[in-house]
Design an enzyme around this catalytic site. Structure first.
Site, PDB file in Angstrom:
ATOM      1  N   TYR A   1       3.927  10.689  10.348  1.00  0.00           N
ATOM      2  CA  TYR A   1       3.257  10.316   9.081  1.00  0.00           C
ATOM      3  C   TYR A   1       2.949  11.565   8.240  1.00  0.00           C
ATOM      4  O   TYR A   1       3.213  11.608   7.039  1.00  0.00           O
ATOM      5  CB  TYR A   1       1.983   9.553   9.433  1.00  0.00           C
ATOM      6  CG  TYR A   1       1.157   9.100   8.257  1.00  0.00           C
ATOM      7  CD1 TYR A   1       1.523   7.972   7.526  1.00  0.00           C
ATOM      8  CD2 TYR A   1      -0.008   9.779   7.879  1.00  0.00           C
ATOM      9  CE1 TYR A   1       0.750   7.540   6.446  1.00  0.00           C
ATOM     10  CE2 TYR A   1      -0.782   9.360   6.815  1.00  0.00           C
ATOM     11  CZ  TYR A   1      -0.398   8.237   6.107  1.00  0.00           C
ATOM     12  OH  TYR A   1      -1.167   7.817   5.040  1.00  0.00           O
TER      13      TYR A   1
ATOM     14  N   LYS B   1       4.129  12.595   4.408  1.00  0.00           N
ATOM     15  CA  LYS B   1       3.164  12.757   3.311  1.00  0.00           C
ATOM     16  C   LYS B   1       3.239  14.160   2.704  1.00  0.00           C
ATOM     17  O   LYS B   1       3.024  14.327   1.510  1.00  0.00           O
ATOM     18  CB  LYS B   1       1.750  12.429   3.804  1.00  0.00           C
ATOM     19  CG  LYS B   1       1.576  10.945   4.134  1.00  0.00           C
ATOM     20  CD  LYS B   1       1.819  10.077   2.914  1.00  0.00           C
ATOM     21  CE  LYS B   1       1.869   8.604   3.194  1.00  0.00           C
ATOM     22  NZ  LYS B   1       2.131   7.795   1.994  1.00  0.00           N
TER      23      LYS B   1
HETATM   24  P1  NAP Z   1      -2.232  -1.015   4.081  1.00  0.00           P
HETATM   25  O1  NAP Z   1      -3.583  -1.572   3.844  1.00  0.00           O
HETATM   26  O2  NAP Z   1      -1.672  -1.002   5.458  1.00  0.00           O
HETATM   27  O3  NAP Z   1      -1.216  -1.756   3.100  1.00  0.00           O
HETATM   28  C1  NAP Z   1       0.124  -1.381   3.113  1.00  0.00           C
HETATM   29  C2  NAP Z   1       0.861  -2.071   2.002  1.00  0.00           C
HETATM   30  O4  NAP Z   1       2.207  -1.582   2.016  1.00  0.00           O
HETATM   31  C3  NAP Z   1       0.940  -3.569   2.165  1.00  0.00           C
HETATM   32  O5  NAP Z   1       0.903  -4.160   0.896  1.00  0.00           O
HETATM   33  C4  NAP Z   1       2.314  -3.778   2.810  1.00  0.00           C
HETATM   34  O6  NAP Z   1       2.914  -5.031   2.494  1.00  0.00           O
HETATM   35  C5  NAP Z   1       3.088  -2.679   2.126  1.00  0.00           C
HETATM   36  N1  NAP Z   1       4.285  -2.282   2.850  1.00  0.00           N
HETATM   37  C6  NAP Z   1       4.380  -1.740   4.087  1.00  0.00           C
HETATM   38  N2  NAP Z   1       5.661  -1.515   4.391  1.00  0.00           N
HETATM   39  C7  NAP Z   1       6.398  -1.924   3.324  1.00  0.00           C
HETATM   40  C8  NAP Z   1       7.769  -1.969   3.036  1.00  0.00           C
HETATM   41  N3  NAP Z   1       8.681  -1.544   3.915  1.00  0.00           N
HETATM   42  N4  NAP Z   1       8.171  -2.457   1.837  1.00  0.00           N
HETATM   43  C9  NAP Z   1       7.265  -2.896   0.922  1.00  0.00           C
HETATM   44  N5  NAP Z   1       5.947  -2.899   1.153  1.00  0.00           N
HETATM   45  C10 NAP Z   1       5.522  -2.414   2.339  1.00  0.00           C
HETATM   46  O7  NAP Z   1      -2.136   0.506   3.598  1.00  0.00           O
HETATM   47  P2  NAP Z   1      -3.111   1.362   2.646  1.00  0.00           P
HETATM   48  O8  NAP Z   1      -4.157   1.961   3.486  1.00  0.00           O
HETATM   49  O9  NAP Z   1      -3.476   0.569   1.458  1.00  0.00           O
HETATM   50  O10 NAP Z   1      -2.112   2.547   2.259  1.00  0.00           O
HETATM   51  C11 NAP Z   1      -1.361   2.541   1.057  1.00  0.00           C
HETATM   52  C12 NAP Z   1      -0.763   3.921   0.872  1.00  0.00           C
HETATM   53  O11 NAP Z   1      -1.820   4.902   0.825  1.00  0.00           O
HETATM   54  C13 NAP Z   1       0.164   4.364   1.989  1.00  0.00           C
HETATM   55  O12 NAP Z   1       1.228   5.106   1.477  1.00  0.00           O
HETATM   56  C14 NAP Z   1      -0.722   5.244   2.842  1.00  0.00           C
HETATM   57  O13 NAP Z   1       0.031   6.188   3.551  1.00  0.00           O
HETATM   58  C15 NAP Z   1      -1.586   5.895   1.785  1.00  0.00           C
HETATM   59  N6  NAP Z   1      -2.866   6.403   2.278  1.00  0.00           N
HETATM   60  C16 NAP Z   1      -3.721   5.594   2.952  1.00  0.00           C
HETATM   61  C17 NAP Z   1      -4.931   6.125   3.418  1.00  0.00           C
HETATM   62  C18 NAP Z   1      -5.936   5.313   4.176  1.00  0.00           C
HETATM   63  O14 NAP Z   1      -6.859   5.916   4.772  1.00  0.00           O
HETATM   64  N7  NAP Z   1      -5.885   3.995   4.171  1.00  0.00           N
HETATM   65  C19 NAP Z   1      -5.222   7.467   3.180  1.00  0.00           C
HETATM   66  C20 NAP Z   1      -4.332   8.260   2.484  1.00  0.00           C
HETATM   67  C21 NAP Z   1      -3.140   7.702   2.031  1.00  0.00           C
HETATM   68  P3  NAP Z   1       2.779  -6.314   3.484  1.00  0.00           P
HETATM   69  O15 NAP Z   1       1.345  -6.731   3.372  1.00  0.00           O
HETATM   70  O16 NAP Z   1       3.690  -7.309   2.915  1.00  0.00           O
HETATM   71  O17 NAP Z   1       3.124  -5.818   4.848  1.00  0.00           O
END
Ligand code: NAP
Length: 246
Positions: A154, A158
């Site tokens: 991951y 990133k």
């Molecule tokens: P999340 O709650 O797990 O949601 C992930 C989203 O991505 C869902 O809408 C999922 O769709 C979609 N997704 C996953 N794989 C996909 C694919 N192959 N094609 C299309 N859609 C896909 O994640 P999040 O925490 O909101 O994270 C969103 C972004 O922010 C990510 O890039 C993550 O790395 C980044 N981020 C997150 C955090 C954190 O602490 N949460 C921190 C820094 C950065 P489905 O529902 O249909 O599966």
């Protein structure tokens, strides 16, 4: 306001993507709510945007599959015409200590977090360029800046976004369009729920603002980057991490 701007947000059915999509919709954008499997959740996001007077469509597509992304872009072009703002948000984790990580664990994360960014940006590059004041916004992470135990795959994706963003900023510059990264810290979403509670407590101790981010904390910054006030900022990383050092 983002009036008459078409914004495509990948992975917008939940978490950060959902908050970004709703926020952009609330500020006048036409929003494309991409999702992989959560059909009902994506429709809910569209309903919220429409109930607030905005305009949105849900579009299913696995960003890791180039054919899916091409089909998604065709749907969007038919519905809204050109895409002005692409938010590459979809991302996954498959966490393991490196010594236990398999090549499959590595590839799964690469395919979505970097392959998906390639596919969406490649299919929409001409749109963003043609917009002249278009925006590419890549959602990275503090983990790309600091590394994180159990997240070699991951973290690599990133931090890979930094080089990608910087390069796209140069390649888009002649058109007037920009490319930037937003790097959230730890955000209260389903992704963070996969982290054991004792580890979450340790992380919290490293956050000067003493709380995890909400998806809305990130959405406001994405809206700023997507908006006209950010037109002279490109190739940058905006850290939204509660004051964590990097
Ligand atoms: P999340 O709650 O797990 O949601 C992930 C989203 O991505 C869902 O809408 C999922 O769709 C979609 N997704 C996953 N794989 C996909 C694919 N192959 N094609 C299309 N859609 C896909 O994640 P999040 O925490 O909101 O994270 C969103 C972004 O922010 C990510 O890039 C993550 O790395 C980044 N981020 C997150 C955090 C954190 O602490 N949460 C921190 C820094 C950065 P489905 O529902 O249909 O599966």
């Amino acid at each position: 306001m983002l009036d008459s701007q078409t914004c495509l947000v990948t992975g917008a059915s939940r978490g950060i993507g959902r908050a970004v999509a709703e926020d952009l919709g609330r500020h006048g954008a036409e929003v494309v709510v991409n999702y992989r499997s959560s059909d009902e959740a994506a429709r809910e996001v569209v309903d919220v945007i429409e109930s607030e007077g905005g305009s949105a469509i849900p579009v299913q597509g696995n960003v890791a599959e180039y054919d899916d992304v091409e089909a998604m872009c065709e749907t969007v072009h038919d519905e809204f015409g050109r895409v002005d703002v692409l938010v590459n948000n979809a991302g996954i984790t498959v966490d393991k200590k490196f010594e236990h990580m398999t090549r499959e664990d590595w590839d799964r994360v690469m395919d979505v977090n970097l392959g998906g960014v390639f596919n969406c940006t490649h299919c929409l590059f001409d749109d963003i360029k043609a917009a002249e004041d278009g925006r590419l916004v890549n959602i990275s992470s503090v983990v790309g800046q600091q590394g994180n135990y159990g997240q070699a795959n991951y973290a690599t994706t990133k931090s890979g976004l930094f080089g990608f963003t910087r390069t796209l900023a140069l390649e888009l510059a002649s058109s007037g369009s920009t490319a930037n990264c937003v790097a959230p810290g730890f955000v209260k979403t389903d992704m963070l729920e996969t982290v054991p509670e004792r580890v979450q407590e340790k992380i919290l101790q490293r956050i000067p603002l003493d709380r995890f981010a909400t998806p809305e904390d990130v959405a406001g910054i994405v809206r700023f980057v997507a908006g006209e006030d950010a037109g002279y900022m490109t190739g940058q990383i905006l850290a939204v991490n509660g004051g964590m050092e990097w």
